[in-house]
Motif scaffolding. Structure first.
Motif, PDB file in Angstrom:
ATOM      1  N   LYS A  33       6.692  -9.854 -13.268  1.00 20.41           N
ATOM      2  CA  LYS A  33       7.086 -10.537 -11.723  1.00 20.41           C
ATOM      3  C   LYS A  33       6.878 -10.004 -10.427  1.00 20.41           C
ATOM      4  CE  LYS A  33       9.926 -12.580 -15.250  1.00 20.41           C
ATOM      5  NZ  LYS A  33       9.174 -12.302 -16.825  1.00 20.41           N
ATOM      6  N   ASP A  34       6.929  -8.975 -10.161  1.00 21.17           N
ATOM      7  CA  ASP A  34       6.385  -8.856  -8.853  1.00 21.17           C
ATOM      8  C   ASP A  34       5.087  -8.686  -7.952  1.00 21.17           C
ATOM      9  OD1 ASP A  34       8.935  -7.819  -8.676  1.00 21.17           O
ATOM     10  OD2 ASP A  34       8.380  -6.184  -9.515  1.00 21.17           O
ATOM     11  N   GLN A  35       4.096  -9.400  -9.483  1.00 19.78           N
ATOM     12  CA  GLN A  35       2.315  -9.570  -8.225  1.00 19.78           C
ATOM     13  C   GLN A  35       2.238 -11.165  -8.515  1.00 19.78           C
ATOM     14  OE1 GLN A  35       0.010  -6.817 -11.315  1.00 19.78           O
ATOM     15  NE2 GLN A  35      -1.221  -6.853 -10.635  1.00 19.78           N
ATOM     16  N   TYR A  36       1.631 -11.556  -7.519  1.00 19.39           N
ATOM     17  CA  TYR A  36       0.759 -12.845  -6.914  1.00 19.39           C
ATOM     18  C   TYR A  36      -0.394 -12.361  -8.351  1.00 19.39           C
ATOM     19  CZ  TYR A  36       3.958 -13.720  -3.426  1.00 19.39           C
ATOM     20  OH  TYR A  36       4.547 -14.570  -2.965  1.00 19.39           O
ATOM     21  N   PHE A  37      -1.205 -13.886  -9.108  1.00 20.68           N
ATOM     22  CA  PHE A  37      -2.461 -13.646  -9.352  1.00 20.68           C
ATOM     23  C   PHE A  37      -3.029 -15.588  -8.817  1.00 20.68           C
ATOM     24  CE2 PHE A  37       0.550 -11.959 -12.129  1.00 20.68           C
ATOM     25  CZ  PHE A  37       0.002 -10.835 -12.428  1.00 20.68           C
ATOM     26  N   GLU A  72       5.936 -18.868  -5.990  1.00 19.62           N
ATOM     27  CA  GLU A  72       5.425 -18.674  -5.071  1.00 19.62           C
ATOM     28  C   GLU A  72       4.033 -18.842  -5.098  1.00 19.62           C
ATOM     29  OE1 GLU A  72       7.893 -14.974  -3.951  1.00 19.62           O
ATOM     30  OE2 GLU A  72       9.075 -15.976  -4.518  1.00 19.62           O
ATOM     31  N   SER A  73       3.896 -18.939  -3.441  1.00 22.42           N
ATOM     32  CA  SER A  73       2.042 -19.147  -3.018  1.00 22.42           C
ATOM     33  C   SER A  73       2.350 -18.161  -2.254  1.00 22.42           C
ATOM     34  CB  SER A  73       1.600 -20.434  -3.198  1.00 22.42           C
ATOM     35  OG  SER A  73       1.607 -20.281  -1.886  1.00 22.42           O
ATOM     36  N   THR A  74       1.306 -17.582  -2.159  1.00 25.23           N
ATOM     37  CA  THR A  74       0.606 -16.589  -0.712  1.00 25.23           C
ATOM     38  C   THR A  74      -1.010 -16.730  -0.137  1.00 25.23           C
ATOM     39  OG1 THR A  74       1.024 -14.227   0.798  1.00 25.23           O
ATOM     40  CG2 THR A  74       0.263 -14.345  -1.481  1.00 25.23           C
ATOM     41  N   ASN A  75      -1.083 -16.387   0.926  1.00 23.98           N
ATOM     42  CA  ASN A  75      -2.948 -16.363   0.762  1.00 23.98           C
ATOM     43  C   ASN A  75      -3.834 -15.215   1.015  1.00 23.98           C
ATOM     44  OD1 ASN A  75      -5.596 -16.466   1.819  1.00 23.98           O
ATOM     45  ND2 ASN A  75      -5.856 -19.156   1.744  1.00 23.98           N
ATOM     46  N   LEU A  76      -4.410 -14.406   0.279  1.00 25.07           N
ATOM     47  CA  LEU A  76      -4.848 -13.226   0.077  1.00 25.07           C
ATOM     48  C   LEU A  76      -6.019 -12.982   0.624  1.00 25.07           C
ATOM     49  CD1 LEU A  76      -4.126 -10.028   0.974  1.00 25.07           C
ATOM     50  CD2 LEU A  76      -3.940 -10.026  -1.825  1.00 25.07           C
ATOM     51  N   ASN A  77      -6.700 -12.232   1.521  1.00 24.30           N
ATOM     52  CA  ASN A  77      -8.522 -12.182   1.561  1.00 24.30           C
ATOM     53  C   ASN A  77      -9.110 -14.102   1.584  1.00 24.30           C
ATOM     54  OD1 ASN A  77      -7.999  -9.914   2.648  1.00 24.30           O
ATOM     55  ND2 ASN A  77      -8.518  -9.270  -0.314  1.00 24.30           N
ATOM     56  N   CYS A  97       0.744  -6.058  -1.946  1.00 21.79           N
ATOM     57  CA  CYS A  97      -0.022  -4.929  -2.267  1.00 21.79           C
ATOM     58  C   CYS A  97      -1.607  -6.030  -2.082  1.00 21.79           C
ATOM     59  CB  CYS A  97      -0.355  -4.242  -3.245  1.00 21.79           C
ATOM     60  SG  CYS A  97      -1.799  -2.974  -3.245  1.00 21.79           S
ATOM     61  N   THR A  98      -2.319  -5.540  -0.655  1.00 22.81           N
ATOM     62  CA  THR A  98      -4.136  -6.122  -0.559  1.00 22.81           C
ATOM     63  C   THR A  98      -5.170  -5.722  -2.008  1.00 22.81           C
ATOM     64  OG1 THR A  98      -5.510  -4.124   0.504  1.00 22.81           O
ATOM     65  CG2 THR A  98      -3.954  -6.288   1.796  1.00 22.81           C
ATOM     66  N   GLN A  99      -4.659  -4.520  -3.161  1.00 23.99           N
ATOM     67  CA  GLN A  99      -5.368  -4.198  -3.588  1.00 23.99           C
ATOM     68  C   GLN A  99      -4.959  -4.906  -5.010  1.00 23.99           C
ATOM     69  OE1 GLN A  99      -7.889  -2.815  -3.466  1.00 23.99           O
ATOM     70  NE2 GLN A  99      -7.623  -2.395  -1.602  1.00 23.99           N
ATOM     71  N   CYS A 100      -3.517  -4.810  -5.395  1.00 24.87           N
ATOM     72  CA  CYS A 100      -3.444  -5.240  -6.186  1.00 24.87           C
ATOM     73  C   CYS A 100      -2.756  -5.861  -7.370  1.00 24.87           C
ATOM     74  CB  CYS A 100      -2.322  -3.435  -7.904  1.00 24.87           C
ATOM     75  SG  CYS A 100      -1.192  -3.465  -7.007  1.00 24.87           S
ATOM     76  N   GLY A 101      -2.029  -6.519  -5.995  1.00 25.46           N
ATOM     77  CA  GLY A 101      -1.272  -8.241  -5.680  1.00 25.46           C
ATOM     78  C   GLY A 101       0.510  -7.944  -5.842  1.00 25.46           C
ATOM     79  N   PRO A 135       2.087   2.594  -2.851  1.00 28.75           N
ATOM     80  CA  PRO A 135       2.232   3.713  -3.741  1.00 28.75           C
ATOM     81  C   PRO A 135       0.764   4.031  -4.675  1.00 28.75           C
ATOM     82  CG  PRO A 135       3.900   3.787  -3.244  1.00 28.75           C
ATOM     83  CD  PRO A 135       3.444   2.020  -2.750  1.00 28.75           C
ATOM     84  N   GLU A 136       0.163   3.555  -5.855  1.00 28.99           N
ATOM     85  CA  GLU A 136      -0.653   3.255  -6.644  1.00 28.99           C
ATOM     86  C   GLU A 136      -1.753   3.482  -5.808  1.00 28.99           C
ATOM     87  OE1 GLU A 136       2.050   0.822  -6.858  1.00 28.99           O
ATOM     88  OE2 GLU A 136       3.966   2.710  -8.025  1.00 28.99           O
ATOM     89  N   CYS A 137      -1.525   2.134  -5.239  1.00 29.86           N
ATOM     90  CA  CYS A 137      -3.382   1.853  -4.994  1.00 29.86           C
ATOM     91  C   CYS A 137      -3.739   2.410  -3.778  1.00 29.86           C
ATOM     92  CB  CYS A 137      -3.682   0.524  -4.491  1.00 29.86           C
ATOM     93  SG  CYS A 137      -3.534  -1.056  -5.820  1.00 29.86           S
ATOM     94  N   ASN A 138      -2.955   3.893  -2.828  1.00 33.63           N
ATOM     95  CA  ASN A 138      -2.912   4.689  -1.919  1.00 33.63           C
ATOM     96  C   ASN A 138      -4.073   5.256  -2.413  1.00 33.63           C
ATOM     97  OD1 ASN A 138      -1.784   3.099   0.286  1.00 33.63           O
ATOM     98  ND2 ASN A 138       0.329   4.359   0.018  1.00 33.63           N
TER      99      ASN A 138
END
Length: 138
Positions: A33-37, A72-77, A97-101, A135-138
């Motif tokens: 629930k805390d991630q965009y797909f 919700e929606s967002t635009n990433l890259n 997060c730009t890596q995992c969303g 932090p997980e993707c750094n």
């Protein structure tokens, strides 16, 4: 947001409870629930039950769910991403997060500063998102 509440929102707003909309809500219920797909990932799962469904069909239904604040929606890259509507209480924004969303709520809002810098203008709505790596993707 749970599936029952999402289906109630559809009904309250005059939308039919279709098998396709039920499937989309089910897909998001099974996701973090805390991630965009991205739509392409949703489409793959959606086509398990609706093999002939087009990208446009999924996209149109996703935007109906966004309009109703179910998603919700967002635009990433340059890619549109979706997730269940955030259940955090009160007005807030997100770090994405730009890596995992994955997302994290941001409790501060810069809108008052923006409003102060635009005398005579009427702000009707705003969206504030911060992008970087978690932090997980750094």
């Amino acid at each position: 947001m749970n599936a029952r509440k999402a289906l109630d929102i559809l009904k309250e707003n005059g939308y039919k409870q279709t098998k396709q909309r039920e499937k989309l809500i089910e897909i998001f219920q099974g996701k973090d629930k805390d991630q965009y797909f991205p739509v392409k990932d949703i489409l793959v799962e959606f086509q398990d039950d609706f093999p002939s469904a087009s990208y446009n069909t999924v996209y149109r239904n996703l935007y109906t769910l966004v309009d109703l604040n179910i998603l919700e929606s967002t635009n990433l890259n340059g890619e549109q991403l979706f997730r269940l509507h955030c259940e955090t209480d009160g007005h807030h924004h997100h770090f994405i997060c730009t890596q995992c969303g994955k997302t994290k709520p941001i409790e501060v809002c810069p809108i008052q500063q923006v409003d102060d810098s635009l005398p005579g203008y009427m702000i009707q709505n705003h969206k504030f998102e911060v992008y970087g790596t978690c932090p997980e993707c750094n």
